[in-house]
Write a protein that holds these residues in place. Sequence first.
Motif, PDB file in Angstrom:
ATOM      1  N   SER A   1     129.207 109.982  16.799  1.00 12.81           N
ATOM      2  CA  SER A   1     129.204 108.679  17.466  1.00 12.81           C
ATOM      3  C   SER A   1     130.550 108.387  18.123  1.00 12.81           C
ATOM      4  O   SER A   1     131.568 109.015  17.818  1.00 12.81           O
ATOM      5  CB  SER A   1     128.895 107.584  16.435  1.00 12.81           C
ATOM      6  OG  SER A   1     129.894 107.573  15.422  1.00 12.81           O
ATOM      7  N   ASN A   2     130.534 107.388  19.047  1.00 11.11           N
ATOM      8  CA  ASN A   2     131.783 106.952  19.687  1.00 11.11           C
ATOM      9  C   ASN A   2     132.674 106.264  18.667  1.00 11.11           C
ATOM     10  O   ASN A   2     132.203 105.627  17.713  1.00 11.11           O
ATOM     11  CB  ASN A   2     131.489 105.938  20.801  1.00 11.11           C
ATOM     12  CG  ASN A   2     130.769 106.547  21.972  1.00 11.11           C
ATOM     13  OD1 ASN A   2     130.883 107.741  22.218  1.00 11.11           O
ATOM     14  ND2 ASN A   2     130.022 105.734  22.686  1.00 11.11           N
ATOM     15  N   TYR A   3     133.989 106.376  18.885  1.00 11.19           N
ATOM     16  CA  TYR A   3     134.893 105.494  18.155  1.00 11.19           C
ATOM     17  C   TYR A   3     134.652 104.066  18.635  1.00 11.19           C
ATOM     18  O   TYR A   3     134.346 103.826  19.803  1.00 11.19           O
ATOM     19  CB  TYR A   3     136.342 105.903  18.390  1.00 11.19           C
ATOM     20  CG  TYR A   3     136.793 107.065  17.516  1.00 11.19           C
ATOM     21  CD1 TYR A   3     137.147 106.847  16.187  1.00 11.19           C
ATOM     22  CD2 TYR A   3     136.853 108.345  18.022  1.00 11.19           C
ATOM     23  CE1 TYR A   3     137.546 107.905  15.383  1.00 11.19           C
ATOM     24  CE2 TYR A   3     137.259 109.415  17.235  1.00 11.19           C
ATOM     25  CZ  TYR A   3     137.608 109.197  15.914  1.00 11.19           C
ATOM     26  OH  TYR A   3     137.993 110.231  15.124  1.00 11.19           O
ATOM     27  N   GLN A   4     134.810 103.136  17.688  1.00 13.78           N
ATOM     28  CA  GLN A   4     134.503 101.738  18.033  1.00 13.78           C
ATOM     29  C   GLN A   4     135.455 101.171  19.075  1.00 13.78           C
ATOM     30  O   GLN A   4     135.075 100.348  19.900  1.00 13.78           O
ATOM     31  CB  GLN A   4     134.557 100.869  16.774  1.00 13.78           C
ATOM     32  CG  GLN A   4     133.461 101.193  15.768  1.00 13.78           C
ATOM     33  CD  GLN A   4     133.626 100.427  14.475  1.00 13.78           C
ATOM     34  OE1 GLN A   4     134.727  99.975  14.160  1.00 13.78           O
ATOM     35  NE2 GLN A   4     132.562 100.290  13.724  1.00 13.78           N
TER      36      GLN A   4
ATOM     37  N   GLY B   1     135.876 109.573  28.534  1.00 16.25           N
ATOM     38  CA  GLY B   1     135.426 109.084  27.236  1.00 16.25           C
ATOM     39  C   GLY B   1     134.725 110.084  26.346  1.00 16.25           C
ATOM     40  O   GLY B   1     134.452 109.791  25.181  1.00 16.25           O
ATOM     41  N   THR B   2     134.404 111.288  26.863  1.00 16.80           N
ATOM     42  CA  THR B   2     133.678 112.256  26.033  1.00 16.80           C
ATOM     43  C   THR B   2     134.489 112.654  24.798  1.00 16.80           C
ATOM     44  O   THR B   2     133.943 112.843  23.710  1.00 16.80           O
ATOM     45  CB  THR B   2     133.347 113.520  26.860  1.00 16.80           C
ATOM     46  OG1 THR B   2     132.736 113.118  28.075  1.00 16.80           O
ATOM     47  CG2 THR B   2     132.414 114.440  26.099  1.00 16.80           C
ATOM     48  N   SER B   3     135.802 112.749  24.950  1.00 11.35           N
ATOM     49  CA  SER B   3     136.653 113.206  23.838  1.00 11.35           C
ATOM     50  C   SER B   3     136.845 112.137  22.777  1.00 11.35           C
ATOM     51  O   SER B   3     137.223 112.456  21.643  1.00 11.35           O
ATOM     52  CB  SER B   3     138.025 113.629  24.388  1.00 11.35           C
ATOM     53  OG  SER B   3     137.892 114.670  25.310  1.00 11.35           O
ATOM     54  N   GLN B   4     136.619 110.869  23.132  1.00 11.35           N
ATOM     55  CA  GLN B   4     136.851 109.805  22.144  1.00 11.35           C
ATOM     56  C   GLN B   4     135.592 109.553  21.307  1.00 11.35           C
ATOM     57  O   GLN B   4     135.059 108.446  21.271  1.00 11.35           O
ATOM     58  CB  GLN B   4     137.309 108.536  22.846  1.00 11.35           C
ATOM     59  CG  GLN B   4     138.754 108.584  23.303  1.00 11.35           C
ATOM     60  CD  GLN B   4     138.874 109.007  24.737  1.00 11.35           C
ATOM     61  OE1 GLN B   4     138.195 108.456  25.598  1.00 11.35           O
ATOM     62  NE2 GLN B   4     139.729 109.981  25.029  1.00 11.35           N
ATOM     63  N   ARG B   5     135.130 110.612  20.683  1.00  8.60           N
ATOM     64  CA  ARG B   5     134.003 110.494  19.759  1.00  8.60           C
ATOM     65  C   ARG B   5     134.377 111.194  18.449  1.00  8.60           C
ATOM     66  O   ARG B   5     135.226 112.097  18.422  1.00  8.60           O
ATOM     67  CB  ARG B   5     132.740 111.131  20.347  1.00  8.60           C
ATOM     68  CG  ARG B   5     132.141 110.346  21.513  1.00  8.60           C
ATOM     69  CD  ARG B   5     130.790 110.880  21.919  1.00  8.60           C
ATOM     70  NE  ARG B   5     130.901 112.191  22.552  1.00  8.60           N
ATOM     71  CZ  ARG B   5     129.862 112.970  22.849  1.00  8.60           C
ATOM     72  NH1 ARG B   5     128.650 112.572  22.559  1.00  8.60           N
ATOM     73  NH2 ARG B   5     130.043 114.140  23.429  1.00  8.60           N
ATOM     74  N   VAL B   6     133.741 110.757  17.390  1.00 11.32           N
ATOM     75  CA  VAL B   6     134.019 111.358  16.078  1.00 11.32           C
ATOM     76  C   VAL B   6     133.564 112.809  16.100  1.00 11.32           C
ATOM     77  O   VAL B   6     132.423 113.106  16.486  1.00 11.32           O
ATOM     78  CB  VAL B   6     133.301 110.576  14.958  1.00 11.32           C
ATOM     79  CG1 VAL B   6     133.521 111.251  13.621  1.00 11.32           C
ATOM     80  CG2 VAL B   6     133.797 109.130  14.933  1.00 11.32           C
ATOM     81  N   ARG B   7     134.457 113.709  15.686  1.00 10.92           N
ATOM     82  CA  ARG B   7     134.127 115.141  15.683  1.00 10.92           C
ATOM     83  C   ARG B   7     133.607 115.530  14.303  1.00 10.92           C
ATOM     84  O   ARG B   7     134.288 115.355  13.292  1.00 10.92           O
ATOM     85  CB  ARG B   7     135.355 115.965  16.049  1.00 10.92           C
ATOM     86  CG  ARG B   7     135.015 117.422  16.371  1.00 10.92           C
ATOM     87  CD  ARG B   7     136.235 118.141  16.859  1.00 10.92           C
ATOM     88  NE  ARG B   7     135.910 119.490  17.283  1.00 10.92           N
ATOM     89  CZ  ARG B   7     136.794 120.400  17.650  1.00 10.92           C
ATOM     90  NH1 ARG B   7     138.081 120.089  17.623  1.00 10.92           N
ATOM     91  NH2 ARG B   7     136.433 121.611  18.029  1.00 10.92           N
ATOM     92  N   ASN B   8     132.383 116.057  14.282  1.00  8.40           N
ATOM     93  CA  ASN B   8     131.766 116.459  13.024  1.00  8.40           C
ATOM     94  C   ASN B   8     132.417 117.746  12.516  1.00  8.40           C
ATOM     95  O   ASN B   8     133.045 118.501  13.269  1.00  8.40           O
ATOM     96  CB  ASN B   8     130.265 116.670  13.223  1.00  8.40           C
ATOM     97  CG  ASN B   8     129.582 115.375  13.626  1.00  8.40           C
ATOM     98  OD1 ASN B   8     129.942 114.309  13.141  1.00  8.40           O
ATOM     99  ND2 ASN B   8     128.596 115.469  14.521  1.00  8.40           N
ATOM    100  N   PRO B   9     132.261 118.020  11.214  1.00  7.75           N
ATOM    101  CA  PRO B   9     132.855 119.251  10.636  1.00  7.75           C
ATOM    102  C   PRO B   9     132.405 120.519  11.350  1.00  7.75           C
ATOM    103  O   PRO B   9     133.155 121.503  11.395  1.00  7.75           O
ATOM    104  CB  PRO B   9     132.372 119.214   9.183  1.00  7.75           C
ATOM    105  CG  PRO B   9     132.156 117.754   8.899  1.00  7.75           C
ATOM    106  CD  PRO B   9     131.641 117.189  10.173  1.00  7.75           C
ATOM    107  N   ASP B  10     131.184 120.525  11.893  1.00  7.93           N
ATOM    108  CA  ASP B  10     130.693 121.738  12.560  1.00  7.93           C
ATOM    109  C   ASP B  10     131.174 121.853  14.004  1.00  7.93           C
ATOM    110  O   ASP B  10     130.761 122.757  14.741  1.00  7.93           O
ATOM    111  CB  ASP B  10     129.160 121.791  12.525  1.00  7.93           C
ATOM    112  CG  ASP B  10     128.537 120.593  13.241  1.00  7.93           C
ATOM    113  OD1 ASP B  10     129.302 119.735  13.729  1.00  7.93           O
ATOM    114  OD2 ASP B  10     127.294 120.529  13.315  1.00  7.93           O
ATOM    115  N   GLY B  11     132.038 120.917  14.407  1.00  7.21           N
ATOM    116  CA  GLY B  11     132.576 120.993  15.761  1.00  7.21           C
ATOM    117  C   GLY B  11     131.795 120.197  16.784  1.00  7.21           C
ATOM    118  O   GLY B  11     132.253 120.025  17.909  1.00  7.21           O
ATOM    119  N   THR B  12     130.630 119.697  16.418  1.00 11.38           N
ATOM    120  CA  THR B  12     129.855 118.888  17.357  1.00 11.38           C
ATOM    121  C   THR B  12     130.400 117.457  17.381  1.00 11.38           C
ATOM    122  O   THR B  12     131.131 117.049  16.468  1.00 11.38           O
ATOM    123  CB  THR B  12     128.374 118.862  16.965  1.00 11.38           C
ATOM    124  OG1 THR B  12     128.266 118.295  15.642  1.00 11.38           O
ATOM    125  CG2 THR B  12     127.785 120.269  16.954  1.00 11.38           C
TER     126      THR B  12
END
Length: 1004
Positions: A448-451, A434-445
Motif C-alpha cells: 500500500s501507499n504510505y499515508q 509516487g511509485t517508490s513511495q509505497r510500503v515494500r513487502n519482504p518479497d520485494g513487491t
Amino acid sequence: MKVSKRLLLNSFFVLGGLVLFQPAQVNAATTTQPVKQAAGKSKANPSKQLTVEEAQRAVNQAKVSLDKAVQAVTDAQNKVNSATSGHATAKEISDQQAVVEKAKNSIKDLETAVKNDESSVTSQKTVEAAAQKALNTAQNEQKELQKEVGTISAQIKGDQAKLQGADSKAKAQEALTQANKALADNQASQAKISTAVSDLKTKLSSLDKSLQNDQSVVSTKNSAVSAAQATYNDAHEKLDALQSEAGTSDDNKITLPSGLSTDWLNTAYKNVFNKGSYPLSDVTKAGMNSANTYKPSPADDNVQVDPTNLTTEQQISLTKFAENLLNPIRVSLGYTPFTATEGTMNFTNDVISKYNEKSWNLAQGHYYAGIEAAAGDYFLNTKGNFYESAGGSRLTPNVKVSMNEVKEAIYISIRQMLFQDSGQKYGHLLDLIGTSQRVRNPDGTLGSNYQEVAFGFGIDKLGQLHFEKVAFNKNPNDSNAYLSQQNPQAALDKLTISKGEIGTVSAQQLADAQQAVTTAQKALDAAKTAQDQATTNLANTKKQADQIQGQLNDQNQQLTKLKNDETSLQSTQKAAQKAFNDAASSKPLTSSEKQQLQNDVKSNQGKLNDKNSQLTDAISKVTTAKTTATQATGKLTELQQKVSGDQASLTQAQTDLTNQQDKLKAMQSGESDLLAAQQVLQKAQAAKDAAQKTFDNAVTTLNKLKGGQSSSAGGNSSSSANPASSASSSAATPAGTGQPTQNAQPTPISQTGTGQVSSSAGSSSSAVASSSAVGQSSQETSAAVSPFVIYGKRGFYRYSSPSFTKANRVASYVKKPMMYAPTFKVVNTKKSTNGQLRYQLSDGSYITTNRKFVGKLYPSGKKAPKQVYALAANGVTSYRSKKLSQSTKARRYKQGTRLAVQRAVRVGNTLRYQLKNGRYISASRKLVSTKKFNIPIKIRAKRAVTRYRSANLTKAVGKVAKNTQLKVFGWDYTNGHNRLKSSHLVYRVAGGYVTGNAKFVSSK
C-alpha cells in the motif's frame, strides 16, 4: 447740531446685512440748546429740513424694496438651478421626438401589416372554403360517375348475357355468383382493413404516450445535464479559488503520455529495484511534446529573485509550484500527494547546506554522504539516498532573474526527470511520480501507499534544483522504512508533521478539489451521454410514429376506395340478379329483339367509355382538389399565425410608443419649467436693477441734502454719522468679494456688544451682482482638495449651494445596497454660511460631508485585508496589470468568490488589490467586500411564486410551485440603478430570478 458720541453709536442698527442710521429720540433735558438752534435753522429754511426727512424715508423704503428684489432674484435663480438639473437638452428632446416619430411610423407600418394580414386571412378563408367546396363537389361527382358506370356496365352485361344465351340459365347463375363473390370480397377487404386501421390507431396512441414519456425523459436528462454542468462549474470554480489562494493556476501543468500507466510503472519498478529483466518499451518520450511547455505569468515577470539566495517566502512559493505540478499526476495514478511542511523545508535546506559546503556538482552524482548526514540529523534512515531527486539548471549563481525564469527551470527539470529518464532506469520518474513511495513487502513487491509524503524544494549555490521527500505512516509503530527504527516519533516531530502543511491551502485540498472536478466531469459526460441516448430514443419514437401514421393514411385511402367500389359492385350484383331472374323466366328472342339488344349494347358501351373517361377526370379532379384544399388550409393557418404575431408586435409597439411619449412629455415639461423659471429670473433681475437704481438715487439725494445740512451745521460730515454713506458703500461692493469698489464710500461701523467697532460684512445686494452668485454668501469659504470618489450610505439630497435649503435641492437619493450605491466625484470642499463643511462635486452641486450619509468608495488605509469576496452581481474581473485595462483582462470571478489578497496598490486616487496569483482587481466597495455574505445555497418556496427574466422582477417566465426547492446561483436587487426607488433582494436561480422576501421563500 452737536450730538454726543454715545448718541451716535446708539443711532445705528443692522438690517439685512446693512448698517443703517436710525434717528434717535433726544432727551429734552440734555439737548435744549441744540434743539433751539435747530428750531432757528428751521425757521430760516423750513422747506430744506422737510426734504431731508422725506429723503431719509425714501432711502429706507428703497432699501426694503431692494432687499425684497434681491431675495426674489435668489429664489428665482434657485428655481432655475432646480429646473436645469432635471431638464433635457435640446438635442435630447430632438432625439426623443425622433424616437417617438419612429415609434409612430413603426405602429403605422404594423397597423398596415395587421390590416393587410386580416384582409389576406379573409381572402384566404374564401379561397379555403372554395377549395373545400370544390373538393366536395369533385368527390360527389366521382361517386355519381362510379354509380353510373356500374349501372351501365350492368346493363351491358345483362344485354350481352341475353344475347349470348338468353335461354341459358347457367350463364346467368355464373354471372350472379361472380357478382356476389366480388361484393363479398370487397366487404371482407373492408372489414380486414378496418381492423388494420383500428390496430394502427392503437399503435399510434401507444406511440403518442411513448413520445410524451420520451419527451419527459429528454427534459429530465436536459435538467440532469444542467445540474451536472452547474456541479462541474462549481467544482472548477472552487479549484480555481484554491489555486488562486495557493498561488498557482491551470496555466501550467504536465500531462502524462498515453501508455504511462500504473502497470507500466510497476514493471519499471521491478526492473530497477528487483534487478529483473522485464520487457519494457519506453512510453515516456511522448511526454516531451509541445503541450508540456511552461507558460509564463505576466505577474511573475515583475518579481525579481536571486535563485541561489531565496527568501523563505520565495522558497515556499516555488515549493508549492513544484508540488502543484506533480500532485495532479500522483493523484490520477492513485499515489499519495506531496505535502510541504516546515520540517521538510528545513531538511531540504540542510541537504543543500551539505552540497554548498563541498560545492558539490551533480555531475559527480548525488552527494550521498551529505544526504545521509542530514538524514541522521532528522532521525531518518541513513543507509542511502531515499529522499532526493535533483537536476541542473541554467540559473546563474548570485544573479537576479524573474520569478518566471526560476519556475521555468523547475518545470523543465521535472519534465526531463519524468520523460527523459530511461538512462537512469526511470529512478527519478518513479520517485517523483509516487511509485517508490509505497510500503515494500519482504518479497520485494510493493504494497500500500504510505499515508503521507512530506515534500520540500530548494536551490543550492550552484543553481542546482533539489526535490526532497520523506514518506511515512502517521502511526510511528506502523511500517516506516524511511524513518529511524530506533526513534520514529522523533523523526515525525523533527519534520513538524503535527503542524500540518505550509501555506493557506494544503496539497490534499487541491488534490480533493481536482478530484471533484474530475468526478464532476465524468458525471457531466455521463449525463450528456444519457441525454444523447434519450434524444436518440425520442427521435426513433417519432420516426416510428411517422411510419405508423403513413401506414394509417394508406389504409384509410384503400378503405375509401373499397367503399367507393362497393357502390359499383352492388349495382353489378343487382343487375346480375335481375339478369338471372330474367333468364329463368325468359323466352327465345326474336330477330328484332336481338337487334335491339345489340343496338343497346353498342350504345351503352359508348356511354360507358364516356363515363369512364369522365370518371378518370373526376378522380384527377379529386386529387387536385385535395391538394388545393390542403394548401389553402395550410396557407390560412400561416396567415392566422402571422396576424397573431403582427398583432402582438403592434400591441408591444403601442406600449413602447406610450412610454416614449410619456418620456417626451416629461422632457418638454422640464423644458417649459426651465423657460418659465428663466423668465421669472429675468423679471426678478430687472426688478432688482430698478430697485437698485431707485435706492442709489435716493442715497445720492440724501447725501446731497445731508452734505448741505452738515456745512450749515458747522462742517460735521463724519461718515460714521451718515446713513446714506453706509448704505451706498454696501451697495457698491462687488459680488462675492466683500471689498469696496474704487468709487465706494468708506466702510461703515456697527456697534458690538462690548462697545467696540467692527467692519460690516457687506450688503446683501452684492450677492446678486451676477446670476452665478445668487444664493452664495460672502461668508461661504472654499478649500481645494485632491479629487476622490464617495458613495451614498443612506437617503440624502444634492444641492445647488453649500447652504442647504429646500429651495436649492437638485436631486434626491434613496438608500441603496452597496453594489448599487450612488457615487460622486469630489473636487472641492466649501463651508456654508453657518460654517457647515460640504463636498463640492464635479458637476458643481453640493452634498453633505456627514459620515453617516457618505463614505469613500476606496479604502484609505495602506494595509490590505487577507481576503475579499466578490460582491457585484456579474462578478469581478481580474487583470494582469494594475491599470485594469481592457487588453490586460485575465478572468472573471463569480459573485461570492473568496479571493486571497497579497497587497494593496494605490493608483492615483483609486486602490487595487493584488491577489496571491499576481492578478489585480479593483478595491471599490461596490465590487468587493471584506465580509462574507450570508446567502443560502438553496431556498424553498413557502407559497407559489413567480419566476422572472430580469432582476427587476419583470417579464414573468413561469410559476414555481409551493415547497419547490431552488438552487441559488447568486443574488441581486430590484431597481438597482433607479435613485428614486427602493431596492429589494432577489435570488438568481435556474431560468431567471425570484423574490428574496422571507414571506415567500425560506432558506430552511
